[in-house]
Design an enzyme around this catalytic site. Structure first.
Site, PDB file in Angstrom:
ATOM      1  N   LYS A 195      13.392  -3.836  -7.825  1.00  0.00           N
ATOM      2  CA  LYS A 195      12.226  -3.793  -6.944  1.00  0.00           C
ATOM      3  C   LYS A 195      11.237  -4.858  -7.412  1.00  0.00           C
ATOM      4  CE  LYS A 195       8.410  -0.962  -5.339  1.00  0.00           C
ATOM      5  NZ  LYS A 195       7.861   0.373  -5.147  1.00  0.00           N
ATOM      6  N   LYS A 248      14.942  -4.362  -3.197  1.00  0.00           N
ATOM      7  CA  LYS A 248      13.756  -4.280  -2.359  1.00  0.00           C
ATOM      8  C   LYS A 248      12.777  -5.391  -2.726  1.00  0.00           C
ATOM      9  CE  LYS A 248       9.864  -1.304  -1.605  1.00  0.00           C
ATOM     10  NZ  LYS A 248       9.062  -0.289  -2.177  1.00  0.00           N
TER      11      LYS A 248
HETATM   12  C1  PBG Z   1       5.784   3.096  -3.781  1.00  0.00           C
HETATM   13  C2  PBG Z   1       6.468   2.321  -2.746  1.00  0.00           C
HETATM   14  C3  PBG Z   1       6.094   1.105  -2.143  1.00  0.00           C
HETATM   15  C4  PBG Z   1       7.035   0.834  -1.162  1.00  0.00           C
HETATM   16  C5  PBG Z   1       7.999   1.847  -1.228  1.00  0.00           C
HETATM   17  N1  PBG Z   1       7.640   2.752  -2.219  1.00  0.00           N
HETATM   18  C6  PBG Z   1       4.892   0.256  -2.338  1.00  0.00           C
HETATM   19  C7  PBG Z   1       4.597  -0.385  -3.606  1.00  0.00           C
HETATM   20  O1  PBG Z   1       5.394  -0.398  -4.541  1.00  0.00           O
HETATM   21  O2  PBG Z   1       3.465  -0.889  -3.678  1.00  0.00           O
HETATM   22  C8  PBG Z   1       7.009  -0.340  -0.231  1.00  0.00           C
HETATM   23  C9  PBG Z   1       7.705  -0.131   1.063  1.00  0.00           C
HETATM   24  C10 PBG Z   1       7.343  -1.077   2.150  1.00  0.00           C
HETATM   25  O3  PBG Z   1       6.599  -2.053   1.994  1.00  0.00           O
HETATM   26  O4  PBG Z   1       7.850  -0.817   3.235  1.00  0.00           O
HETATM   27  N2  PBG Z   1       5.945   2.635  -5.071  1.00  0.00           N
HETATM   28 ZN    ZN Z   2       4.417   3.531  -6.497  1.00  0.00          ZN
END
Ligand code: PBG
Ligand code: ZN
Length: 324
Positions: A195, A248
């Site tokens: 991520k 992601k």
């Molecule tokens: C929470 C989370 C996020 C997303 C999914 N789970 C945001 C982040 O890490 O700031 C992003 C999903 C999206 O942008 O569609 N940690």
């Molecule tokens: Zn988070």
């Protein structure tokens, strides 16, 4: 393969032969729809930057769930907007929290709809970071216990699968141990393994009300420049017991998806994130692109890169195209 002996256009001549030659198929079974569930009653609040998406209160979920099931979408992933936030995000494991209540409502309305929950602290902390703050940074090891409690709470409410997105080291192991201890050996973990610290999450943070109050997420999410590091993250999460690994965002990281697919050949998901959705919707609204065609091309590219499961805000739109 020399012209004129080889003429690739012969196999593109009409729709039937093109269909027969297609190397990648996208089906509705690949799709997971994210849903934002909030506290309160009678709420269906549009998310400005994500046309077609809403914060829904639990009492408004039933109609949405029926539509999802009618479209043949197999699964949803839930994000919660709690009534109260505090420094430790304790509402993340309240048995009457929006996610916990939503799972029960969904399982009541549509037992066959597969329910995945996002496990993270940022929706529940007052500062919007994905864990407990110590010395102006997120403290890894004390956050693990909270994540484990959150995952167990989701499983107790009936979640089919939990998906930690926090990027703390060791969280898959901590969650696996906690789930097993509480009798949830059968609940799989989908780990947001690679991520990245991405600006593509912007619209999501409006949707989930989880923008960090100070700083950024660079000390826990990955540097967009890195690819070898993604392999180490994935190897570690698999060794800790992840059942599915995720990359992601999706589109700017198709090379990562392909590399992980080739290297591990392990169940692989990709998250086509909020910014990827919003950009296409915005350009479509301006009349600059054919939104439907760009959507389908984007989704097939993620599948072609090697992802089996695609988490996408386009799930309903794509399901309509795929069923037509
Ligand atoms: C929470 C989370 C996020 C997303 C999914 N789970 C945001 C982040 O890490 O700031 C992003 C999903 C999206 O942008 O569609 N940690
Ligand atoms: Zn988070």
């Amino acid at each position: 393969m020399k012209f004129p002996d080889y003429r690739p256009r012969r196999l593109r001549k009409n729709a039937v032969i093109r269909r027969m030659m297609s190397e990648t198929q996208l089906t509705v079974d690949d799709l997971v729809l994210p849903l934002f569930v909030t506290y309160g009653k009678g709420i269906k609040k549009p998310i400005e930057s994500m046309p077609g998406h809403f914060q829904l209160s639990v009492d408004n979920l039933k109609a949405e769930i029926e539509e999802i099931v009618a479209l043949g979408i197999p699964a949803v992933i839930l994000f919660g907007i709690p009534e109260k936030k505090d420094a430790s995000g304790l509402s993340a494991f309240a048995s009457d929290g929006p996610v916990q209540e939503a799972i029960k409502v969904i399982k009541d309305a549509a037992p066959e709809l597969y329910v995945i929950t996002d496990v993270c602290m940022c929706e529940y902390t007052s500062h919007g970071h994905c864990g407990i703050i110590k010395d102006k940074d997120v403290d890894n090891d004390s956050t693990l216990e909270l994540l484990a409690r959150e995952a167990v709470s989701h499983a107790e409410s009936g979640a089919d699968m939990v998906a930690p997105s926090d990027m703390m080291d060791g969280r898959v192991q901590a969650i696996r141990i906690a789930l097993d201890q509480e009798g949830f050996q059968g609940v799989p973990i989908m780990s947001y393994a690679a991520k990245y610290a991405s600006a593509y999450y912007g619209p999501f943070r409006e949707a989930a009300e989880s923008t960090p109050e100070f700083g950024d997420r660079l000390s826990y999410q990955m540097d967009p420049a890195n690819t070898d590091e993604a392999l180490r993250e994935v190897a570690q999460d698999i060794s800790e017991g992840a059942d599915i690994i995720m990359v992601k965002p999706a589109l700017p990281y198709l090379d990562i998806i392909r590399r992980i697919k080739d290297e591990f050949n392990y169940p692989l998901a990709a998250y086509n994130v909020s910014g990827e959705y919003s950009m296409i919707k915005a350009a479509e609204e301006k009349g600059w692109i054919d939104g439907e065609k760009v959507m389908m091309e984007t989704l097939i590219s993620i599948k072609r890169a090697g992802a089996k499961m695609i988490i996408t805000y386009f799930a309903k739109d794509a399901a309509r195209v795929l069923r037509a």
